[in-house]
Motif scaffolding. Structure first.
Motif, short mmCIF file in Angstrom:
data_model
loop_
_atom_site.label_atom_id
_atom_site.label_comp_id
_atom_site.label_asym_id
_atom_site.label_seq_id
_atom_site.Cartn_x
_atom_site.Cartn_y
_atom_site.Cartn_z
N ALA A 73 4.92 -4.53 -7.58
CA ALA A 73 5.24 -5.90 -7.98
C ALA A 73 6.34 -6.50 -7.11
N VAL A 74 7.34 -5.71 -6.80
CA VAL A 74 8.42 -6.19 -5.92
C VAL A 74 7.87 -6.53 -4.55
N ALA A 75 7.02 -5.66 -4.00
CA ALA A 75 6.43 -5.89 -2.67
C ALA A 75 5.54 -7.13 -2.67
N LYS A 130 -4.11 5.04 7.69
CA LYS A 130 -4.80 3.84 7.21
C LYS A 130 -4.68 3.71 5.69
N VAL A 131 -5.08 2.53 5.19
CA VAL A 131 -5.00 2.22 3.76
C VAL A 131 -6.39 1.84 3.26
N PHE A 132 -6.50 1.71 1.94
CA PHE A 132 -7.75 1.30 1.32
C PHE A 132 -7.46 0.45 0.10
N ALA A 133 -8.44 -0.33 -0.29
CA ALA A 133 -8.43 -1.03 -1.57
C ALA A 133 -9.79 -0.75 -2.19
N ASP A 134 -9.79 -0.21 -3.39
CA ASP A 134 -11.01 0.22 -4.05
C ASP A 134 -11.53 -0.88 -4.94
N THR A 135 -12.68 -1.41 -4.59
CA THR A 135 -13.30 -2.43 -5.42
C THR A 135 -14.59 -1.92 -6.08
N SER A 136 -14.76 -0.60 -6.10
CA SER A 136 -15.95 -0.01 -6.70
C SER A 136 -15.84 0.03 -8.22
N ARG A 137 -16.95 0.27 -8.87
CA ARG A 137 -16.94 0.35 -10.33
C ARG A 137 -16.21 1.58 -10.84
N ASN A 138 -16.35 2.70 -10.13
CA ASN A 138 -15.78 3.93 -10.67
C ASN A 138 -14.33 4.16 -10.28
N ALA A 139 -13.79 3.38 -9.39
CA ALA A 139 -12.37 3.45 -9.01
C ALA A 139 -11.94 4.86 -8.61
N ALA A 140 -12.76 5.53 -7.81
CA ALA A 140 -12.45 6.91 -7.44
C ALA A 140 -12.07 7.05 -5.97
N ARG A 141 -11.94 5.95 -5.26
CA ARG A 141 -11.69 6.02 -3.83
C ARG A 141 -10.29 6.54 -3.53
N ARG A 142 -10.19 7.44 -2.53
CA ARG A 142 -8.90 7.98 -2.09
C ARG A 142 -8.77 7.97 -0.58
N PHE A 178 0.81 -1.22 0.00
CA PHE A 178 0.00 0.00 0.00
C PHE A 178 0.85 1.27 0.00
N ASP A 179 2.10 1.17 0.41
CA ASP A 179 2.96 2.34 0.55
C ASP A 179 3.78 2.67 -0.70
N VAL A 180 3.61 1.93 -1.77
CA VAL A 180 4.42 2.13 -2.97
C VAL A 180 3.90 3.29 -3.81
N SER A 181 4.77 3.79 -4.68
CA SER A 181 4.37 4.91 -5.53
C SER A 181 4.30 4.54 -7.01
N ASP A 182 4.74 3.35 -7.38
CA ASP A 182 4.59 2.94 -8.79
C ASP A 182 4.40 1.42 -8.86
N ILE A 209 -1.47 0.21 -9.48
CA ILE A 209 -1.59 0.86 -8.17
C ILE A 209 -2.77 1.82 -8.12
N ASP A 210 -3.64 1.74 -9.11
CA ASP A 210 -4.77 2.67 -9.18
C ASP A 210 -5.90 2.33 -8.22
N ARG A 211 -5.91 1.14 -7.65
CA ARG A 211 -7.03 0.71 -6.82
C ARG A 211 -6.69 0.54 -5.34
N HIS A 212 -5.52 0.95 -4.94
CA HIS A 212 -5.17 0.82 -3.52
C HIS A 212 -4.15 1.88 -3.13
N GLY A 213 -4.03 2.12 -1.84
CA GLY A 213 -3.03 3.08 -1.38
C GLY A 213 -3.31 3.56 0.03
#
Length: 189
Positions: free
Chosen positions: A81-83, A150-162, A72-76, A137-141
Motif C-alpha cells: 500500500a505504501v509503494a 523478473k516479476v509476475f502478476a497473476d490474473t488466473s482463476r486459481n491464483a497459483a502463479r509463482r 513487486f518487491d514487498v513482503s506484506d 500481495i497474493d497475486r504478484h511478486g
C-alpha cells in the motif's frame, strides 16, 4: 483481466516494463544508445498508442519501471500500500472518457493533454492499486526461480502463479526433480 477498463493492458505493461529493466540489468548493464527503443515496443505490445511519444521514451520509462518494481518487491500488504500510494502521488489522475483514433469511448486516467508516458504512468499505477486493493500481495511478486530477477502478476482463476514464465517454472521443476533424485540416490547407497 482488465483492471481499469482501458483498451490497453496496464497491468501487463507494468510487469513487462519491470522485467525489461530487470533483464537488461542482468544481461546488459549498459543500455546501448544505438539499440532499438525496447520500451516503446512494450508500449505498443500492450495497446498504448505510442505515435505521439517523444523520440525516445527509454529514460522516462526505465525510471518508472524501477518505481513500479517497488510494488513487486514487498513482503506484506502494508508495504504494498505504501509503494502503490507513492506511485499514485506522483501521477496526475484526471479521469475522463475519450474516443480518440476511431476507438469507442473508453476511460482515460490522465488528463486529455497527457503524453503517452504520462498516460502509461497513470494507468500502470492505477492497475497496481486495483491489484493490491483486490488481492493484497497474493497475486504478484518476484519470480520464485533461483537467480531470476523478473516479476509476475497473476490474473488466473486459481491464483497459483509463482514464476515469471513457463520457462522459469520448468527450470525450477527440473532442478527440484534432479535434487530429489540425487537425494534418493544418496539414501539408497
Amino acid at each position: 483481466m482488465n483492471f481499469i477498463g482501458y483498451r490497453s493492458d496496464a497491468l501487463g505493461a507494468a510487469v513487462e516494463l519491470v522485467n525489461e529493466v530487470s533483464a537488461s540489468r542482468v544481461e546488459e548493464p549498459e543500455v546501448d544508445e544505438e539499440s532499438p527503443d525496447r520500451m516503446r515496443t512494450v508500449l505498443v505490445a500492450n495497446g498504448y498508442l505510442a505515435g505521439g511519444a517523444p523520440a525516445s521514451v527509454e529514460p522516462a520509462l526505465r525510471a518508472w519501471a524501477r518505481r513500479l518494481r517497488t510494488v513487486f518487491d514487498v513482503s506484506d500488504v502494508e508495504e504494498a500500500a505504501v509503494a502503490v500510494n507513492a506511485l499514485l502521488a506522483d501521477v496526475r489522475v484526471e479521469p475522463h472518457l475519450s474516443n480518440h483514433d476511431g476507438q469507442g469511448f473508453h476511460l482515460h486516467y490522465s488528463p486529455p493533454e497527457a503524453d503517452v508516458v504520462d498516460r502509461l504512468r497513470a494507468s500502470t499505477a492505477f492497475a497496481l492499486a486495483m491489484l493490491v486493493s483486490e488481492y493484497g500481495i497474493d497475486r504478484h511478486g518476484r519470480c520464485a526461480a533461483e537467480g531470476c530477477m523478473k516479476v509476475f502478476a497473476d490474473t488466473s482463476r486459481n491464483a497459483a502463479r509463482r514464476y515469471c514464465s513457463p520457462a522459469c517454472a520448468n527450470r525450477s521443476a527440473v532442478a527440484a526433480h534432479r535434487a530429489r533424485a540425487r537425494a534418493a540416490g544418496t539414501r539408497s547407497r
